[in-house]
Every structure is written in structure tokens, then in C-alpha cells.
Write a protein that holds these residues in place. Structure first.
Motif, PDB file in Angstrom:
ATOM      1  N   HIS A  27      49.643  36.950  42.713  1.00  0.00           N
ATOM      2  CA  HIS A  27      48.786  35.816  42.879  1.00  0.00           C
ATOM      3  C   HIS A  27      47.465  36.090  43.631  1.00  0.00           C
ATOM      4  CE1 HIS A  27      51.522  32.410  42.004  1.00  0.00           C
ATOM      5  NE2 HIS A  27      52.674  33.182  42.278  1.00  0.00           N
ATOM      6  N   PRO A  28      46.478  36.094  42.547  1.00  0.00           N
ATOM      7  CA  PRO A  28      45.145  36.720  43.140  1.00  0.00           C
ATOM      8  C   PRO A  28      44.387  35.433  43.839  1.00  0.00           C
ATOM      9  CG  PRO A  28      44.921  36.086  40.773  1.00  0.00           C
ATOM     10  CD  PRO A  28      46.479  35.697  41.135  1.00  0.00           C
ATOM     11  N   SER A  29      43.564  36.054  44.707  1.00  0.00           N
ATOM     12  CA  SER A  29      42.714  35.079  45.371  1.00  0.00           C
ATOM     13  C   SER A  29      41.149  35.623  45.327  1.00  0.00           C
ATOM     14  CB  SER A  29      43.082  34.985  46.869  1.00  0.00           C
ATOM     15  OG  SER A  29      42.993  36.455  47.420  1.00  0.00           O
ATOM     16  N   ASP A  30      40.360  34.871  45.351  1.00  0.00           N
ATOM     17  CA  ASP A  30      38.691  35.239  45.191  1.00  0.00           C
ATOM     18  C   ASP A  30      38.512  36.280  44.106  1.00  0.00           C
ATOM     19  OD1 ASP A  30      38.141  33.571  47.357  1.00  0.00           O
ATOM     20  OD2 ASP A  30      38.627  34.990  48.945  1.00  0.00           O
ATOM     21  N   SER A  31      39.042  35.872  42.988  1.00  0.00           N
ATOM     22  CA  SER A  31      38.991  36.807  41.888  1.00  0.00           C
ATOM     23  C   SER A  31      38.487  35.971  40.700  1.00  0.00           C
ATOM     24  CB  SER A  31      40.355  37.254  41.425  1.00  0.00           C
ATOM     25  OG  SER A  31      41.027  38.043  42.423  1.00  0.00           O
ATOM     26  N   VAL A  32      37.892  36.930  39.627  1.00  0.00           N
ATOM     27  CA  VAL A  32      37.665  36.433  38.243  1.00  0.00           C
ATOM     28  C   VAL A  32      38.536  37.255  37.333  1.00  0.00           C
ATOM     29  CG1 VAL A  32      35.701  38.007  37.980  1.00  0.00           C
ATOM     30  CG2 VAL A  32      35.902  36.165  36.474  1.00  0.00           C
ATOM     31  N   VAL A  33      39.278  36.442  36.499  1.00  0.00           N
ATOM     32  CA  VAL A  33      40.155  37.160  35.656  1.00  0.00           C
ATOM     33  C   VAL A  33      39.783  36.667  34.116  1.00  0.00           C
ATOM     34  CG1 VAL A  33      42.793  37.110  34.870  1.00  0.00           C
ATOM     35  CG2 VAL A  33      42.087  36.732  37.314  1.00  0.00           C
ATOM     36  N   VAL A  34      39.697  37.884  33.328  1.00  0.00           N
ATOM     37  CA  VAL A  34      39.457  37.633  32.110  1.00  0.00           C
ATOM     38  C   VAL A  34      40.765  38.009  31.185  1.00  0.00           C
ATOM     39  CG1 VAL A  34      38.072  38.640  30.001  1.00  0.00           C
ATOM     40  CG2 VAL A  34      36.971  38.248  32.157  1.00  0.00           C
ATOM     41  N   MET A  44      44.890  41.799  26.702  1.00  0.00           N
ATOM     42  CA  MET A  44      44.397  42.559  27.987  1.00  0.00           C
ATOM     43  C   MET A  44      44.316  41.422  29.037  1.00  0.00           C
ATOM     44  SD  MET A  44      41.230  45.074  28.088  1.00  0.00           S
ATOM     45  CE  MET A  44      41.908  46.139  26.793  1.00  0.00           C
ATOM     46  N   THR A  45      44.541  41.955  30.324  1.00  0.00           N
ATOM     47  CA  THR A  45      44.153  41.266  31.549  1.00  0.00           C
ATOM     48  C   THR A  45      43.377  41.865  32.487  1.00  0.00           C
ATOM     49  OG1 THR A  45      46.285  39.966  31.206  1.00  0.00           O
ATOM     50  CG2 THR A  45      44.854  39.483  33.235  1.00  0.00           C
ATOM     51  N   LEU A  46      42.241  41.223  32.510  1.00  0.00           N
ATOM     52  CA  LEU A  46      41.116  42.229  33.523  1.00  0.00           C
ATOM     53  C   LEU A  46      40.901  41.414  34.899  1.00  0.00           C
ATOM     54  CD1 LEU A  46      38.527  42.982  30.811  1.00  0.00           C
ATOM     55  CD2 LEU A  46      40.243  44.499  31.593  1.00  0.00           C
ATOM     56  N   ARG A  47      40.776  41.889  36.107  1.00  0.00           N
ATOM     57  CA  ARG A  47      40.516  41.288  37.156  1.00  0.00           C
ATOM     58  C   ARG A  47      39.450  41.752  38.190  1.00  0.00           C
ATOM     59  NH1 ARG A  47      40.902  40.823  42.486  1.00  0.00           N
ATOM     60  NH2 ARG A  47      41.152  43.047  42.481  1.00  0.00           N
ATOM     61  N   VAL A  48      38.471  41.068  38.410  1.00  0.00           N
ATOM     62  CA  VAL A  48      37.643  41.721  39.411  1.00  0.00           C
ATOM     63  C   VAL A  48      37.498  40.932  40.696  1.00  0.00           C
ATOM     64  CG1 VAL A  48      35.215  42.659  39.646  1.00  0.00           C
ATOM     65  CG2 VAL A  48      36.363  42.690  37.595  1.00  0.00           C
ATOM     66  N   ASP A  49      37.270  41.515  41.830  1.00  0.00           N
ATOM     67  CA  ASP A  49      37.020  40.642  43.175  1.00  0.00           C
ATOM     68  C   ASP A  49      35.817  39.776  42.830  1.00  0.00           C
ATOM     69  OD1 ASP A  49      39.165  41.521  44.361  1.00  0.00           O
ATOM     70  OD2 ASP A  49      38.028  43.146  45.437  1.00  0.00           O
ATOM     71  N   LEU A  50      35.762  38.545  43.338  1.00  0.00           N
ATOM     72  CA  LEU A  50      34.444  37.751  43.310  1.00  0.00           C
ATOM     73  C   LEU A  50      33.489  38.484  44.150  1.00  0.00           C
ATOM     74  CD1 LEU A  50      35.844  34.028  43.374  1.00  0.00           C
ATOM     75  CD2 LEU A  50      34.466  35.038  41.538  1.00  0.00           C
ATOM     76  N   PRO A  51      32.205  38.506  43.783  1.00  0.00           N
ATOM     77  CA  PRO A  51      31.318  38.692  44.726  1.00  0.00           C
ATOM     78  C   PRO A  51      30.803  37.865  45.687  1.00  0.00           C
ATOM     79  CG  PRO A  51      30.172  38.285  42.618  1.00  0.00           C
ATOM     80  CD  PRO A  51      31.493  38.152  42.661  1.00  0.00           C
ATOM     81  N   GLY A 159      53.249  37.643  46.314  1.00  0.00           N
ATOM     82  CA  GLY A 159      52.501  36.682  46.452  1.00  0.00           C
ATOM     83  C   GLY A 159      50.989  37.101  46.692  1.00  0.00           C
ATOM     84  N   SER A 160      50.650  38.177  46.700  1.00  0.00           N
ATOM     85  CA  SER A 160      49.242  38.661  46.898  1.00  0.00           C
ATOM     86  C   SER A 160      49.013  40.136  46.806  1.00  0.00           C
ATOM     87  CB  SER A 160      48.552  38.460  48.388  1.00  0.00           C
ATOM     88  OG  SER A 160      49.372  39.267  49.159  1.00  0.00           O
ATOM     89  N   ARG A 161      47.971  40.693  46.427  1.00  0.00           N
ATOM     90  CA  ARG A 161      47.637  42.176  46.175  1.00  0.00           C
ATOM     91  C   ARG A 161      48.268  42.946  47.274  1.00  0.00           C
ATOM     92  NH1 ARG A 161      43.965  46.178  46.458  1.00  0.00           N
ATOM     93  NH2 ARG A 161      43.518  47.464  44.193  1.00  0.00           N
ATOM     94  N   GLU A 162      48.023  42.357  48.372  1.00  0.00           N
ATOM     95  CA  GLU A 162      48.365  43.057  49.790  1.00  0.00           C
ATOM     96  C   GLU A 162      49.867  43.363  49.865  1.00  0.00           C
ATOM     97  OE1 GLU A 162      44.368  41.803  49.781  1.00  0.00           O
ATOM     98  OE2 GLU A 162      46.213  40.425  49.506  1.00  0.00           O
ATOM     99  N   ALA A 163      50.744  42.212  49.439  1.00  0.00           N
ATOM    100  CA  ALA A 163      52.075  42.460  49.345  1.00  0.00           C
ATOM    101  C   ALA A 163      52.422  43.537  48.315  1.00  0.00           C
ATOM    102  CB  ALA A 163      52.682  40.954  49.207  1.00  0.00           C
TER     103      ALA A 163
END
Length: 341
Positions: A27-34, A44-51, A159-163
Motif C-alpha cells: 500500500h503506497p503513501s505519498d506517491s504518484v502511480v502511473v 506496466m505500473t510505475l511509482r514515484v515518491d511525491l516531491p 501494508g507499506s514499502r517499509e514492511a
């Protein structure tokens, strides 16, 4: 590649948002997903941290290379977090969405939909960037068709990228030290391997452990970790193991590579970590692939296969091409020396 949802539901923004955690593996947070959509599938699924606000960023630059391979497909942009509104007059990161739309246009990948939501959890509201006042509710991500299919294939949605990252934390130093001692003994006792074929002992060992990983209930012993790590230290043995990243034993193999990434000392850790990265790449989980590559590079900064995989990810090489490479490996006879040119 992962099928998203039946085509009759593909245009429902709530269902798209609920699919995102299973496409990313967390589950991403503060992200932009294309999401790049081709024939009602997510290609294709692309994810980048929101600036951070007011900070120069290169979000669109980072997406240019992968999008260049998607000409003629369509795109959906999902912005997650980065602000709050109830309901919003101005959605968070609307300027970034405008930049993405321009980049998608340049790549000849039309933008079908752009939405914002606070999170990918059940009951969260979503809002349409281009249709003011249009909104809806995110369904339970754990109850979608994609969630069921993902679970049936043995994939975990964290639950998160950290997990997800925590799964690859190395074992305690004392355990790694014991295994390093065992590996040193194996290296001293084992003659130099044939550099043209995979030793039958190593091949049989890895095959047995891949099959056993699917049902094994206990952790590998120190001796088992050392035996496997020693076998994979032979580059030919490691390369032949890429074949397990596809086919009926792929799930068990990925479980084994994951455990060995935690359990192996350095520099031997680089080999199972690279196999894990390859396995994750094949099934489209770029985040896990990158996390595994980080572990491999920590263990061996000059690891050639790791460098190649990272370059492929950065360049947006589709998982289908990586899968094709694994299928070629599976069709190779590793017991026969190559024919001289």
C-alpha cells in the motif's frame, strides 16, 4: 504481466485504486502511480515518491524511458496522499499532474484518467482532477478479484514499502558469523568448480530445496544455508537457477531466494538477492526487485548481474522480456560444456 480486473470494471476509478496495492505489492503513501493500460490489462505500473512542496523534482524525467516503450497504450494517473481536502477546491499536486499529462502526450500514451485519494484503504474517497465534483469511494482492496488472484499465486501485499523492505533485513550478526565460518570450510575443502558446467551436486541441491520451500515449515539450518550459498557462489550454478523464476516452482523459488537473502553472509548474499530481484522483476514487482538489488549491491558492489538488472529496470525493460530470458535459461542444458565457436 498481471491482469487488472474484468474489462467491464476497468473504468471505475475506485476499482483501479483498490488494485494499486496488489500491482505494487504494498500500500503506497505519498506517491504518484502511473498505470499503463493495454487491451484492458495493466502492462506496466510505475511509482514515484511525491516531491515535497516547493522542491525541484524530476518525476517526469524518471518516467520518460519506461513510457517510451508504451507508445499507443493508455495511462491512468493515481496520486496518493500529499495533502487533504474534504472535498477539495484544488486537488493536491495538480501542477504535477499537468506535467505528467504533457509527458504522456509526448510519449504518445494518452491520459485516460487522473485521480487523487488520501490512501488506498477501504472507504477512502477519490476525486477526479479533470472532472470537478466527480468523486467516489475506494472499495476494500482485499476483496477485489485481483486480490484473490494475487493471493492464489502466493503473492503477499504488504501494508507499506517499509514492511516489504523489512522482509529482507539480514539475520543477526552471530548467525551470519556462524554461516561464514561454515562457508570458509566448504571453500577450503571443495576443489575449484568446472567453469563450463553446473556441478550435479549443486543442481540437485538447489532443485530439492526449491521444491521443499513451498511446504517447509522451519527455517533453514546454518549448514543448509552454507551449502546453498556455496553452491550459488558458482556463477554458472546461479545463472542456471534463474530458470526457477518461471514455471510451476516460481513461488517456492522466490520464497527460497528471500530466505537466503536474509540468511546468507556477505559477499555470498549477493547471489540469492540477485535471484530474488530477477524473480520479482519477472512478475512485475519492481519495488521488491529494487530492494533486493540494494541488498545485492551492499554485499558485492561490483556484481555484474546486479548492474545489468538495475539498468534494465531503469530503462523500463518490460518484464515479458526478462521472462523470456528465464525461459531460455530453463531450456539450456547446463550439464554439457558449450560448443567452441
Amino acid at each position: 504481466m498481471t491482469k487488472l480486473l474484468p474489462s467491464t470494471r476497468l473504468r471505475d476509478p475506485g476499482d483501479l485504486i483498490a488494485a494499486v496495492p496488489h500491482l505494487l505489492g504494498f500500500h503506497p503513501s505519498d506517491s504518484v502511480v502511473v498505470l499503463v493500460v493495454s487491451d484492458d490489462d495493466v502492462a506496466m505500473t510505475l511509482r514515484v515518491d511525491l516531491p515535497p512542496a516547493g522542491v525541484p523534482h524530476r518525476v517526469t524525467d524518471r518516467l520518460t524511458a519506461p513510457l517510451a516503450r508504451c507508445r499507443g497504450d493508455d495511462a491512468v494517473v493515481v496520486v496518493i496522499g500529499g495533502g487533504s481536502s474534504d472535498p477539495p477546491e484544488d486537488l493536491p499536486h495538480d501542477a504535477l499532474v499537468d506535467e505528467l499529462e504533457d509527458a504522456l502526450h509526448e510519449a504518445d500514451v494518452p491520459l485516460l484518467l487522473a485521480v487523487w485519494t488520501r490512501a488506498t484503504a477501504k472507504g477512502e474517497r477519490w476525486f477526479d482532477y479533470h472532472d470537478v465534483g466527480t468523486s467516489g469511494v475506494v472499495p476494500d482492496p482485499s476483496s477485489t478479484a485481483l486480490a484473490a488472484a494475487s493471493a492464489a499465486e502466493g503473492h503477499v501485499t504488504y501494508g507499506s514499502r517499509e514492511a516489504m523492505s523489512a522482509v529482507l533485513v539480514p539475520d543477526p550478526p552471530d548467525a551470519l558469523s556462524r554461516r561464514s565460518t561454515l562457508l570458509n570450510r566448504l571453500a577450503a575443502d571443495d576443489p575449484a568448480p568446472d567453469d563450463e558446467t553446473v556441478p550435479r551436486r549443486d543442481r540437485d541441491l538447489i532443485h530439492a530445496e526449491v521444491l521443499r520451500a513451498a511446504t517447509r515449515k522451519r527455517p533453514l539450518t546454518d549448514e543448509e544455508v552454507a551449502d546453498l550459498a556455496h553452491a550459488l557462489s558458482n556463477p554458472l550454478t546461479r545463472d542456471s537457477a534463474l530458470a526457477y523464476c518461471v514455471g510451476e516452482h516460481a513461488s517456492g523459488a522466490e520464497a527460497l531466494w528471500t530466505e537466503l537473502t536474509r540468511a546468507s553472509p556477505v559477499p555470498e548474499r549477493a547471489e540469492p538477492a540477485t535471484l530474488l530481484a530477477f524473480s520479482a522483476y519477472v512478475r512485475g514487482n519492481g519495488t521488491l526487485a529494487l530492494l533486493a538489488l540494494d541488498r545485492a549491491e551492499e554485499a558485492n558492489p561490483n556484481h555484474r548481474l546486479t548492474e545489468l538488472l538495475r539498468a534494465a529496470l531503469a530503462g523500463g525493460l518490460p518484464p515479458t522480456q526478462i521472462r523470456h530470458l528465464a525461459e531460455q535459461v530453463a531450456a539450456t542444458d547446463w550439464t554439457t560444456p558449450p560448443t567452441a565457436p
